[in-house]
Design an enzyme around this catalytic site. Structure first.
Site, PDB file in Angstrom:
ATOM      1  N   LYS C  79       0.965  -1.412   0.008  1.00 32.71           N
ATOM      2  CA  LYS C  79       0.183   0.002   0.084  1.00 32.71           C
ATOM      3  C   LYS C  79       0.827   1.093  -0.081  1.00 32.71           C
ATOM      4  O   LYS C  79       1.743   1.297   0.741  1.00 32.71           O
ATOM      5  CB  LYS C  79      -0.941   0.121   1.305  1.00 32.71           C
ATOM      6  CG  LYS C  79      -1.919   1.002   1.100  1.00 32.71           C
ATOM      7  CD  LYS C  79      -2.963   0.855   2.393  1.00 32.71           C
ATOM      8  CE  LYS C  79      -4.020   2.015   2.663  1.00 32.71           C
ATOM      9  NZ  LYS C  79      -4.631   1.701   3.894  1.00 32.71           N
ATOM     10  N   SER C 154      -9.752   2.011   2.680  1.00 27.52           N
ATOM     11  CA  SER C 154      -8.830   2.727   1.739  1.00 27.52           C
ATOM     12  C   SER C 154      -7.947   1.840   1.163  1.00 27.52           C
ATOM     13  O   SER C 154      -7.353   2.136   0.204  1.00 27.52           O
ATOM     14  CB  SER C 154      -8.076   3.766   2.938  1.00 27.52           C
ATOM     15  OG  SER C 154      -7.064   3.244   3.904  1.00 27.52           O
ATOM     16  N   SER C 178      -9.866  -0.403   6.919  1.00 25.06           N
ATOM     17  CA  SER C 178      -9.394  -0.271   5.722  1.00 25.06           C
ATOM     18  C   SER C 178      -8.679  -1.303   5.218  1.00 25.06           C
ATOM     19  O   SER C 178      -8.475  -1.292   3.842  1.00 25.06           O
ATOM     20  CB  SER C 178      -8.225   0.870   5.781  1.00 25.06           C
ATOM     21  OG  SER C 178      -9.131   2.142   5.663  1.00 25.06           O
TER      22      SER C 178
END
Ligand SMILES: [Mg+2]
Ligand SMILES: [Zn+2]
Lengths: 94, 481, 485
Positions: C79, C154, C178
């Protein structure tokens, strides 16, 4: 309580310049959120103790030993402006 | 209307640790910018703080040294404000649970002891350094250069209650605090290096008023001299306003060293709202009794203890305070020397006056290894007992600083010993009386200044080899019976 | 041609038996990426050259039977809010569009030591603030099951790449769901470990007391392998703990169904997945009971004060002084104001302002202070609950993936999609999302299992048994179409 919300004061504290359009939109959204979180008012929290760590860990201290830092070039490699090994910004004194 | 000033001091003490407060960067003294920085002290994204144990030991020592109560369960807070030399735009500090609270420091003003109450002692981190470039005047800066070597160095902030009433008292307080941190060994305590930095909160009000006047904060005082002058100036400035019935504006003012005035600092609009909140990167900090006891072990001989020892040796409070605040070797030398001399005051005078003076002149800052307290005590005793004149003693000291001599043998080898042989002196006196009949006739009483002149003549004829006290005794006996 | 990626243990077996080389696998996921990315936009940057080089080094190790272990040669996506030395870390923000990290996050160092290969950096909601990856300054990521739907957020990019097969696994970060919510939307496994078990050093902070890095994987066993590598005490993170993991002794497990997450506000479809699992658990002889934690209903309010408050300070460092973009101005303050105005997107500004207000003089006690105290109460409620049950079962999300733009009009609607996941963050609990079935419109649905602090390994064991029971064998259309073509 949310009627006290003044977007100019808050954006000033947060150091974010906002356009008039942004102000209007954000003011509206924040109002909605603030009304929602008002629900917390009804919970009795008088004797609650606050632990910063959710598992109540106690702070551990580090031994005073120096270790190698960033290489100067690596420290400066993202700097928008550099002079003689310094970061340069517009004047911070008016 | 009689006005009184009330002053509170906020002092930042830079701790003398190997590494910074929340990262392992070395604490360095260098002009090369940004060479001791890492993701944490540069505020890079993703970096985290881990506190330095020695710094916490040091603040506990300082809190104990300032007679504070230790907060066993404390925490770190974030103090939020935007400034380019503050890398995270928040400073890790302490808010409602400072390490030390409710203490006091004993200070000396002339011959009196006072106590200054300490409100809190808390831990925080230093900012980077800003250099404002431009035409030389700060109001026309064109850019600001930033160096983060200083960023994250541990700072202890010591805050007094508003209990100081004069600039002299504020200076004495800083001197005492400085000595405490030096004696604790937790800071180099050099004002010129910024190891101690202070702000003063000053207000002026009617001496009978129940409430304090409006508080003005003064910043940017880099020396004790500027601290004293800035406080005096500010008290005068506020007093004039209060007397005229004008109201004092609550603000932060800068001491302008060149103009010798305080000037209002243009601040960003709106009053500061630091939005303190507990730093979620740093769990609650427990300072338990073991930790306190361990820190306590490192505390010896604080200024108050030293003053007590000095007073017991026979010195006045102000002389004790002088030595207390001086260099450690001088304090040690005094104590070992006075053990072998008879008079503490003249030992103090000789060491702090003559010895230090000659060392300064000779540009040496360390005593040669052959100069010890025994030799110095012998030398002091030589002039104290009138065996040599003070002038000779000074000469012997000069010699001693350059060569390994024994003061007493040197004095006798060089004919510096004053004679106390009554017969010899009597002969000299008789001869001088004979040669100065005109003066002897003008003498009215033993207090006459001319007696001194005659003593001088005797000394001169003996080439200073006789004891002036004995000369005077014999002379007066001869003249007045 | 894209192939369904085997589990990490299976891949390792293939490597050990010289049936496949790490560089071949790397080329395979890269090839998958080269056609899925044009649809999904899940990776922000691909590390092809370095990845290929490192996977060849891994080839070498296997050929000499000197591999570093299970993760050697496994391509993993990261990420883009986790720092990898020498690469950009943008947090999907314009603010950091030019920012190159001069250091590795601790999890990255750990994975490098294990011989892991990084495929690249994945898309996210700017600074991890959002639940749909619509808030990325570089454009949204699409759901591999249906590109008209969001992948969740996210960690939307990290979930999408695993689902699409352009990485074997990925790392995400989870502040209010997330990892778990996008994993659920994309039909893969998502795990948020116990707070403090995985170092946060090098993870760009959103809300420090809630953030936790964790894996997104195809199987629960893959999660176990990656978690095992990245967990452990880190002296660079003061909130890091030395975990003492609990073991599950008795075979008969006590499962609590959280009543507050099985009522209005959670779709019937989502509730049904839980009911389906309950039936299977009961068949296996486990003990299932309903429990009630009334304060769960306050979790969203607590979260939307604590997270913005912490983020308002965490994001103060983005000011144009030392890194990132900078706007021209005549003073430093003006420069910072303008830079932050241009660099941050709307959602980020909204949360910074909310947090700033919640911390400001006069409102602290009402908002942030009060939220912290309610959080303490929620933590003790969970403690009490875990005296009675081993695990708590709930849906991961109130609904399956939603369409683009569906929840952007009213902030609360978007925030409500984290309803089921937020409580575990507030209490620091480990929680895992396991896919269990498909919705009416063929989108994945999952259940979430929460455990007591440091029960991570037994939670993984239990999740694995559920994984076996439900036999979720579907794969996204994107892969099917490619495979069939
Ligand atoms: Mg301070
Ligand atoms: Zn550092």
């Amino acid at each position: 309580m949310s009627e006290n919300f003044n977007i100019d004061d808050v954006s000033n504290l947060a150091s974010i310049e906002l356009s008039e359009d942004e102000k209007a939109k954000l003011q509206k959204d924040l109002q909605i959120i603030l009304e929602h979180v008002d629900a917390l008012k009804n919970i009795d929290v008088k004797d609650e103790k606050i632990d910063i760590h959710p598992l109540s860990k106690v702070l551990e201290l580090r031994k005073d030993e120096s270790k190698e830092s960033l290489k100067h070039e690596d420290a400066m490699m993202n700097s928008p402006e550099t002079k003689d090994g310094h970061f340069v910004v517009p004047p911070s004194i008016e | 209307m009689n006005l009184k000033a009330t002053i509170g001091m906020e002092t930042h003490v830079e701790l003398d640790t190997k590494s910074k407060m929340f990262c392992s960067c070395e604490v360095v003294e260098t002009d090369e910018p940004n060479v001791s920085v890492c993701p944490t002290c540069l505020g890079l994204p993703g970096a985290l703080p881990v506190p330095n144990k020695t710094a916490i030991e040091y603040i506990v020592m300082l809190s104990l040294g300032a007679n504070c109560k230790i907060t066993n369960e404390g925490m770190f807070h974030r103090k939020n404000y935007f400034y380019p030399d503050l890398p995270k735009n928040y400073q890790i500090s302490q808010f409602d649970f400072p390490v030390g609270v409710n203490g006091s420091l004993e200070i000396v003003l002339d011959e009196e002891l006072h106590s200054v109450e300490i409100e809190r002692v808390h831990m925080e981190e230093d900012t980077g350094k800003s250099v404002h470039m431009g035409s030389g005047r700060i109001d026309s800066a064109t850019s600001t250069l930033l160096d983060f070597n200083r960023s994250g160095i541990p700072l202890v902030e010591v805050v007094t209650k508003p209990v100081i009433s004069t600039s002299k008292m504020a200076v004495a307080y800083i001197e005492e605090l400085r000595q405490v941190v030096i004696d604790l060994g937790i800071s180099k305590g050099k004002l010129e290096k910024g190891n101690l930095r202070f702000d003063a909160n000053i207000s002026v009000a009617d001496e009978n008023a129940n409430e304090l006047g409006t508080k003005v904060e003064i910043k940017n005082m880099n020396s004790l001299k500027s601290l004293e002058k800035a406080i005096d100036y500010e008290i005068m400035r506020q007093s004039k306003q209060v007397e005229k019935g004008e109201s004092v504006i609550q603000e932060t003012r800068h001491w302008d060293e060149n103009k010798q005035v305080t000037v209002s600092m243009r601040t960003k609009e709106g009053s500061a709202d630091y939005r303190y909140f507990s730093d979620p990167d740093l769990p609650n900090m427990i300072i338990d009794q073991d930790f306190i006891d361990n820190s306590k072990k490192n505390i010896q001989n604080l200024p108050t203890d030293k003053r007590k020892t000095l007073k017991e040796s026979g010195l006045s409070l102000s002389d004790s305070n002088y030595l207390d605040k001086g260099e450690k070797w001088l304090y040690d030398l005094y104590l070992s020397t006075v053990e072998n001399t008879k008079d503490s005051k003249s030992t103090f005078n000789f060491l702090t006056g003559e010895l230090q003076g000659q060392m300064r002149k000779a540009e040496i800052d360390e005593l040669p290894n052959w100069v010890d307290s025994v030799k110095l005590a012998n030398l002091i005793n030589l002039f104290e007992t009138n065996e040599v004149s003070f002038t000779s003693a000074k000469d012997i000291l000069t010699k001693l600083l350059s060569e390994d001599i024994d003061p007493k043998s040197y004095a006798s080898d060089n004919n510096l010993i004053q004679s106390s042989d009554d017969e010899e002196i009597k002969a000299l006196v008789t001869s001088i009386i004979k040669d100065n009949q005109d003066i002897v006739e003008r003498l009215e009483d033993p207090e006459d200044k001319l007696v001194g002149f005659l003593v001088g003549q005797v000394m001169k004829s003996s080439e200073n080899k006789v004891n002036p006290g004995t000369v005077k005794d014999i002379l007066l006996k001869e003249l007045f019976g | 041609m894209a192939k369904k990626i085997p589990s990490i243990s299976k891949i390792n077996e293939l490597f050990q038996n010289k049936e496949m080389k790490p560089s071949e696998l790397f080329e395979q996921v890269y090839e998958t990426a080269s056609y899925t990315e044009s649809v999904l936009h899940a990776h922000l940057e691909l590390f092809y050259d370095e990845g290929l080089k490192l996977s060849k080094e891994s080839d070498n190790r296997y050929s000499k039977n000197e591999s570093f272990g299970l993760l050697d040669g496994i391509p993993i996506a990261i990420k883009d809010n986790i720092n990898v030395y020498g690469y950009k870390t943008t947090c999907s923000s314009k603010m950091l569009s030019n920012y190159v990290s001069p250091y590795d996050a601790t999890v990255i160092s750990s994975l490098k030591k294990a011989g892991t290969i990084f495929t690249g950096k994945t898309n996210l909601d700017e600074f991890a603030m959002g639940s749909s990856t619509e808030n990325s300054a570089y454009g949204p990521t699409k759901n591999p099951w249906n590109p008209d739907f969001v992948p969740g957020g996210s960690s939307g990019g990290s979930a999408a790449v695993v689902s699409a097969g352009s990485a074997v696994a990925s790392l995400g970060s989870d502040t209010g769901g997330s990892i778990r919510q996008p994993a659920s939307f994309c039909g893969v496994v998502g795990f948020k470990p116990t707070y403090g078990t995985v170092s946060r050093y090098g993870l760009i902070a959103f809300a420090s007391s809630l953030d936790q890095i964790g894996p997104i994987t195809n199987t629960v066993d893959d999660t176990r392998i990656i978690f095992n590598e990245i967990q452990g005490y880190d002296s660079k993170d003061a909130t890091s703990i030395t975990p003492e993991y609990t073991k599950l002794e008795n075979k008969k497990i006590k499962v609590g169904i959280l009543k507050e997450l099985m009522q209005e506000g959670v779709s019937k479809e989502s509730q049904n997945e839980v009911n389906k699992v309950v039936t299977l658990l009961k068949e296996k002889g486990h003990d299932v009971t309903e429990i009630s934690l009334p304060l769960t209903e306050m979790a969203l309010s607590v979260y939307y004060l604590i997270a913005p408050a912490e983020c308002s300070a965490n994001l103060s460092r983005f000011d144009g002084v030392r890194y990132g973009i900078r706007e021209d101005a005549s003073t430093s303050y003006e420069m910072m104001n303008k830079t932050r105005s241009v660099g941050f997107g709307e959602e980020v500004k909204k949360r910074i302002l909310l947090g700033t207000y919640a911390l400001s003089a006069g409102y602290f006690d009402e908002y942030y202070g009060r939220a912290l105290k309610v959080r303490s109460k929620i933590i003790s409620d969970f403690k009490t609950a875990f005296d009675k049950v081993d695990f708590i079962l709930s849906p991961t999300t109130p609904t399956p993936a939603f369409g683009f733009g569906d929840k952007t009009k009213n902030p609360l609607e978007m925030y409500l999609s984290d309803l089921c996941t937020i409580p575990a963050n507030l209490a620091g609990l480990p929680a895992i999302s396991v896919p269990t079935g498909l919705s009416e419109n063929n989108l994945p649905l999952s259940v979430q299992i929460m455990g007591k602090p440091c029960s991570d390994y037994s939670l993984i064991d239990f999740a694995e048994s559920i994984e076996e029971m439900v036999e979720f064998n579907f794969s996204p259309n994107l892969l099917k179409e490619k495979n069939e073509s």
